[in-house]
Scaffold this active site. Sequence first.
Site, PDB file in Angstrom:
ATOM      1  CB  CYS A  45      -0.916  -0.002   1.222  1.00 21.83           C
ATOM      2  SG  CYS A  45      -2.168  -1.290   1.208  1.00 21.83           S
ATOM      3  CD  GLU A  61       2.442  -1.360   3.540  1.00 24.10           C
ATOM      4  OE1 GLU A  61       1.499  -1.816   4.209  1.00 24.10           O
ATOM      5  OE2 GLU A  61       2.376  -1.156   2.313  1.00 24.10           O
TER       6      GLU A  61
END
Length: 803
Positions: free
Chosen positions: A436, A438
């Site tokens: 996402c 990260e």
Amino acid sequence: MKNVEHFGDLTPRMNEFREKVLEKKPYICAERALLATEAYKEHQNQPAVMKRALMLKNILEKMSIYIEDETLIVGNQASSNKDAPIFPEYTLEFVIDELDKFEKRDGDVFYITEETKEALRSIAPFWENNNLRAKGDALLPDEVRDIMSTGLLGMEGKLNSGDAHLAVDYQTVLQTGLKGYEERVKRLKAELDLCKPESIDKYMFYKAVLIVIEAVKIYADRFSRLAYKKAQETHGKRKEELLEISRICAKVPYEPAETFQEAIQSTWFIQLILQIESNGHSLSYGRFDQYIYPYLQHDLDAGIITEDEAVELLTNLWIKTLTINKVRSQAHTYSSAGSPMYQNVTIGGQTPDKKCAINKLSYLVLKSVAQTRLPQPNLTVRYYNGIPQEFLDEAIEVMKLGTGMPAFNNDEIIIPSFIDLGVKEEDAYNYSAIGCVETAVPGKWGYRCTGMSYLNFPRILLCVMNDGIDLTTGKRFVSGSGHFKDMKSFEELQAAWDKAIRELTRVSVIVENAVDIAGEREIPDILCSALTQDCIGRGKTIKEGGAIYDFISGLQIGIANMADSLAAIKKLVYEEKKITPEQLWNAMLADFEGEDNQRIQSMLIHDVPKYGNDDDYVDQLVVEAYNSYIDEMKKYPNTRYGRGPIGGIRYAGTSSISANVGQGLGTMATPDGRKARTPLAEGCSPAHAMDKSGPTAVFKTVSKLPTHEITGGVLLNQKVTPQMLSTEENKMKLEMMIKTFFNRLHGYHVQYNVVDRETLIDAQLHPENHRDLIVRVAGYSAFFNVLSKATQDDIIERTEQTL
């Protein structure tokens, strides 16, 4: 639409391929499960690394393969596109329990034949108490089981998953081929002094890597032969294409790539096989425009390919990427709605020597993603202070298409935070998105399913107010500091929070360590480890500490609800004394039903400063609450600490995926006026309709969070209407806001849903008219129609910003 014309259309055959993939119903596929079971039964005496390698070899040698009529890139995960393979060595329990429920789900529906059901039931006895889920469960200390059973830590899916949230070393694969890895492993294996005890494990790991490299070569060779066979059955241009596919598959990924198509095919084979080996999601492409670009430029200079042909190959790759699928348990779908795989492609940013990294391929990736209009892969643009205006303009044009892409990550905060963690400067400048929001250094980062534990801040606050007892289940979570009704000051509540969040942080660490130890012992992912530096040099898998860097993060959920709840308590109960502690508590227990309780709810919602409006009164309250968690969490290294990697520690993250909906279901009414079992605020975004002061105020609020410490991702979703971005003036305004957020406020991340409320409501009522409608759920996009109604409602209710 201008931006559709701007990027052009798919070629006719890619359009046909896209339509076929979208029309294909997702089925459960038993083939991988049967082949995995066969290998595990045959090799029960083998060490885990060998068992895993021989399993992957058995699967790649025997699984069904096919070549679609339209494709120029080959390789499939299951017996049919979009079918979900089963990974019984991780978990089979939920699959068996839900065999008759997959088609009846509200969202994330899968289909299954009776033959498949019977096949899966036939292997179930072998895996009972004999897979990662069972053995991970057995490692959980008794002291944490009660809390685990409540869903507070959101562990569903984490006990079931393999290595993930990383990008392997695609650049080296393309430059040396797997042959280069093979030669290095053979040399290191031969150099081992087998009299040293630690050499035995290294020997077995090296042996396993060699088996896996051979397995990948066999898989590619199978496609080479199939393409050649199909070429003999056809003629004209398609015959030439199939012969070229056959030639390429006989070469890569074992040999180095030389052409653009070879590089794309080699990359796809690895990306695909990693997801046949393991069910860990968020296996990402890394800095795609950096390692693929030399092959594009080579072919363009040599006249081997045109830009249009390159774009067609890219669109082909993105359509193939969408064919990868994963079935989750019903409980897990609440936090991963839309069957996301989180396969992220990163473009832009800076080179390791701090120069602009944007090249011709960066633009072609934007163009190809715009043409395909799919929820996969995730597209992330790395922003930095100096990004070319032309490139930013093109990225915004893609955003206007309404797929929720690209997301923007900010070099100005991510790179310094990595350097502070001990990451070498040239590696920090080479980071990519890996799921996402990260981030990691491609090919050098040991991660795993991020969010190994969720900490639901508002639910924990309710527990704190209830003397340590969870309001949802009645179970004791923490030792308790008295009941809210008896607390005389706000500072007393803050002290109780600090004590409780530290206790529960320690519980989450215990659970995460048990899960990681189980993963290390039971399901080492050999190919993934081999392609991550420097597992081969150390003779260790990722989970044993083989990676150069190793950092992990949990997820903290309900940031905005926490802020608004604390502000309501402080202002209305303790400062203005408009509500007594007992009145607030009873109103929440009644879920704000009844005339007097509704009056209290109205005060909580309307008479208190709200997070998202640049008001220090509320914003600083959540910063202080968050810092208690961060301070405690930093005390506990992960299971790889001291075993080789730089780091080996934890950091914070707000990438709550769609867990705000699932976690909301388990959370009773909260002091911000939110009713029981309704969604919590998503990521670090404000609660619905609470951000009244415009997008700039939201940016200012979010920038107050300890972003530098939340290296696991600061997820900010914003929603604007297509009409808002229809003028050049508003587009320029949006760009200026993004620049200000990133350059001056040091924001970490932002992404936009470009869709209006009316369209979403109509799509909910008439899904048949909106098959291609894509929305940004959290740090990923999904087709609106496949989401559960609760998740759809959550997206509909998000604030529509004006510029």
